[in-house]
Each structure stands twice: as C-alpha cells, then as structure tokens.
Design an enzyme around this catalytic site. Structure first.
Site, PDB file in Angstrom:
ATOM      1  N   GLY A   1      35.133  37.638  -2.959  1.00 20.83           N
ATOM      2  CA  GLY A   1      33.071  38.181  -1.966  1.00 20.83           C
ATOM      3  C   GLY A   1      32.737  37.335  -1.242  1.00 20.83           C
ATOM      4  O   GLY A   1      33.489  36.497  -0.768  1.00 20.83           O
TER       5      GLY A   1
ATOM      6  N   ASP B   1      45.938  43.425   1.109  1.00 19.22           N
ATOM      7  CA  ASP B   1      44.176  43.333   0.790  1.00 19.22           C
ATOM      8  C   ASP B   1      43.810  44.303  -0.354  1.00 19.22           C
ATOM      9  O   ASP B   1      43.904  43.982  -1.014  1.00 19.22           O
ATOM     10  CB  ASP B   1      43.321  43.015   1.733  1.00 19.22           C
ATOM     11  CG  ASP B   1      42.152  41.680   1.347  1.00 19.22           C
ATOM     12  OD1 ASP B   1      42.717  41.274   0.495  1.00 19.22           O
ATOM     13  OD2 ASP B   1      41.363  41.687   2.149  1.00 19.22           O
TER      14      ASP B   1
ATOM     15  N   GLU C   1      37.646  33.018   6.173  1.00 17.83           N
ATOM     16  CA  GLU C   1      38.005  34.684   6.653  1.00 17.83           C
ATOM     17  C   GLU C   1      36.306  35.262   6.748  1.00 17.83           C
ATOM     18  O   GLU C   1      36.224  35.328   8.080  1.00 17.83           O
ATOM     19  CB  GLU C   1      38.143  35.350   4.912  1.00 17.83           C
ATOM     20  CG  GLU C   1      38.306  37.223   5.514  1.00 17.83           C
ATOM     21  CD  GLU C   1      38.058  38.018   4.143  1.00 17.83           C
ATOM     22  OE1 GLU C   1      37.803  37.552   2.812  1.00 17.83           O
ATOM     23  OE2 GLU C   1      38.503  39.359   4.405  1.00 17.83           O
TER      24      GLU C   1
END
Ligand SMILES: [Zn+2]
Length: 409
Positions: free
Chosen positions: A242, A350, A272
């Site tokens: 998240g 991903d 990230e």
C-alpha cells in the site's frame, strides 16, 4: 501505426517486424540480423516478434553502433526456467475471466471486451504509486467470492507456468476481501486454486499475505494471526503493501513480530514510494528478510553496503517502477548497479495484467536495456530460487533443478 515518426498500415494481428518491413526493407533486415532493435514510444525495447497492439502505436528502430553478441530472444527467455518472488494476485487476472466474473456477479467494469479492459486497467499512465493502486480496486471488485478467488489463483498458476516459472510466491491481502469473506475463507480459497494449479503444472507456489500500510496496525496483527494458522498449508510469509509515504512500517511492527514468532518469513514493500529510511525500518524495526522493490536503496550508501553484506534479497520490478515513476526511465533503473555491487537482485513483474508484462518480458528488458548478459540473467534466476521462502531442503532441490535446466539450455 508509426515507425520512426512515419505512418504505416499493417493488417490486424501483424508483428512489429511487419510494421518495420512496411516502412523500410533494409531496416527490417538490420533488425533481423540484430544490428538494430525496436523500441516502443517510451523507449522500451520490444521484440520483433511481438504483436503491434492497438492502432496508433509508436515504434522506433534504433541501429546499434556496435554489433555485440547475438541477443537472446523473448522466445528463448520464455523457455528459461524462472522463479518469481514479487507478484500481486489481484494484479494478474485474465481480462476474459474478469468479464465472466463481473457478468455472473452483476458488477459493472470500465470496459466490456478483454482488450478494452486490459487497456482500462493498464497503469502505464498512472501519475504515482497512489494512482497506480486505484486500478486494483477494479480487479478486487470481481474477487469478492470464494469461487472467484479460487479461479483467479488457479489461472494465475497456469499463466505463470506457461511463462516458464517453476517457483512463484504470489501475494495479496485477505483484508481486502472483507466483509464478503472472513479472513479464513479469503485465505483458503486461493490456496485451493493454487493446489489445483500446482498439480496440473508442476510449478510450485507459496502465498504471501499483505497487511496494508493505510489500514490500522490492529488489522495487520489480526491478519498475521489468521495467516499463521495456514503456515503449513502454503502461506509462507507476511508483507506490508500500500501507499508507502506517510504510513511507516514500524507502526505494524507487532504484526511482523507475531508472524516471525509463529514461523513465518517476512518481506516488506519499501524504497518504492519512499526513501531508504523506509527500507531501514523494514529491516530493523520489522525484521523483513527481503525487501519489496528497494529501488531507492542506493540513496543511502551505508544501507546498500549492509544489504550487500547481509545478502538481503531485493525483489525488484523494472516495469512497475517505471509506471509508478519511481524511476524516470528504464535506462536509469539502478538494478544493474546493485547487481554489479554484489546485491542479491531478483526480477519480478509486480502485476502481470496491470503492468502489462510477463516475467519473460522483465528478463528481456534486463537483457536489452540493462545490458545483462546471459550469465547475469542466469545469476538473477538463481538469486530468486535461493531467496525463496522455502524450507532449506526444498530450496536446495529447487536450485539444483533450475540449475540443471539452465545448463541443459
Ligand atoms: Zn508490490
């Protein structure tokens, strides 16, 4: 479509090489010989055998200055045995399945053809990680029954196996399937689908459950407790996913601790959407044994040193990082630098649907844009196998199986 800024017309279903051929026969020959390569509109190399895709697509032919070793084709890389450690189940649905599930469940989707849906769910034009994550709300909308979760997980294994994946750890958050399902139901349904897929394909699968940074730490702990019940049934690890910035991992330290105390491994998305401090927290406040992405690790030289020295695997995702603007271009992605520095770099998709890539595509990009030679790519495959959250004896078996398959190639 456009090749080198000039319009060309090709039949539906044509390949990239056909579009180049339409423009210039000599150029097409250079591509065929490997003396030139083709990129898409944003500079990512594409394979000459790839379909041209939707009308209006842009391609550029780049003539290589020097002729290096012959490049590995996508077809060959697809046959390579591979392992994937970072992929979200809710980012990997088949568009056709989504349409069927939506019809049965009476849910409206943003498009009613598989192609339109793939387009609508593509994160190519997301502005940041937060916008990227909104696409997952659409895929999750059709995954709120046990039957849907079972099917999606089953098809995920089939698709991974078809891409040459021998071992995969797939992750998702059972929290996002409440209140329709209990946490137990939301864990059991994908496990059932996975078991069916494993039996059919021989690809081995582990499940990682994800707490959500923007949810309360109490919910993360609740999830860790529920997941620990399934530790011997296929759930291998706990993760935190998240929006990263502003939602520190340390707030969820109790859930990580519970997971570790109950025999689960931990990984954590970090570096990230936020900087190296976030990676530091994942490692030192949460006990993560691997780092999800870790793209911004290099901003802290001492931390990079630590990660190299302690062989902390990095679950890196090239295309996804481009889509979330974690890196400005693939050429500037630091994965090669980390690999050269001695870090345990792995390559991952991903989300196969939302990012529009297969694991083969990621290896192809690492080869063509990153300049990874065959032996580097083999190293990355083995890094992934060696970093699997598997019992030691199973890991040894996986590594030796993949190693001998690679040697046979
Ligand atoms: Zn992820």
């Amino acid at each position: 479509m456009f090749v080198n800024e000039r319009p060309v017309s090709v039949a539906p279903g044509a390949r990239v090489r056909d579009a180049v051929e339409q423009l210039d026969h000599d150029l097409a020959e250079l591509v065929g010989r490997g003396a030139a390569y083709v990129t898409d509109g944003v500079g990512r190399p594409v394979d000459a055998g790839d379909p041209v895709g939707e009308g209006g697509a842009i391609f550029r032919v780049v003539v290589s200055a020097r002729q290096g070793a012959p490049r590995l084709s996508k077809e060959l890389l697809r046959r390579w045995p591979k392992a994937e450690l970072h992929v979200h189940l809710d980012g990997c649905l088949r568009p056709r399945t989504m349409l069927e599930l939506a019809r049965v469940q009476g849910i409206r989707l943003p498009a009613d053809t598989p192609e339109g849906l793939a387009q609508a769910l593509s994160v190519k034009h997301a502005k940041n990680l937060e916008e990227y994550l909104t696409k997952y709300e659409i895929t999750l909308s059709v995954m709120q029954t046990a039957a849907a979760l079972e099917r999606v997980a089953y098809e995920f294994v089939l698709d991974a196996a078809a891409d040459g994946v021998r071992y995969v750890e797939v992750r998702y958050s059972p929290l996002l399937h409440r209140p329709a399902l209990t946490l137990g139901q939301a864990i059991e349904a994908p496990l059932a689908g996975i078991k069916r897929g494993e039996a059919e394909t021989g690809t081995k699968v582990g499940v990682i459950v994800c707490g959500i940074r923007t949810r309360s730490p109490a919910e993360s702990l609740e999830l860790a407790r529920a997941a620990a019940e399934y530790r011997t049934a296929g759930v291998v690890a706990f993760d935190l996913a998240g929006a990263e910035r502003g939602f520190p991992a340390r707030d969820h330290a109790q859930a990580f601790a519970y997971a570790v105390q109950h025999g689960m491994a931990c990984t954590c998305h970090a570096g990230e959407g936020d900087g190296p401090e976030s990676i530091h927290q994942a490692l030192h406040a949460c006990g993560a044994r691997r780092i999800g992405h870790g793209t911004r690790l290099g901003e802290d030289a001492a931390l990079l040193e630590y990660v190299v020295e302690h062989r902390v695997p990095l679950e890196m995702c090239l295309t996804s990082n481009l889509h979330t603007h974690t890196v400005p271009s693939l050429a500037e992605h630091p994965f090669k630098r980390y690999l050269d520095r001695g870090a345990v770099v792995t390559l991952n998709t991903d989300g196969r649907l939302v990012d529009g890539v297969s694991l083969t595509d990621e290896y192809f990009l690492a080869h063509t844009v990153g300049g990874l030679a065959q032996e580097d790519l083999a190293r990355v495959v083995l890094n992934a196998c060696e970093s699997a959250f598997l019992p030691e004896f199973e890991k040894v078996a996986l590594v030796s199986r993949v190693q001998s398959e690679l040697e046979a190639l």
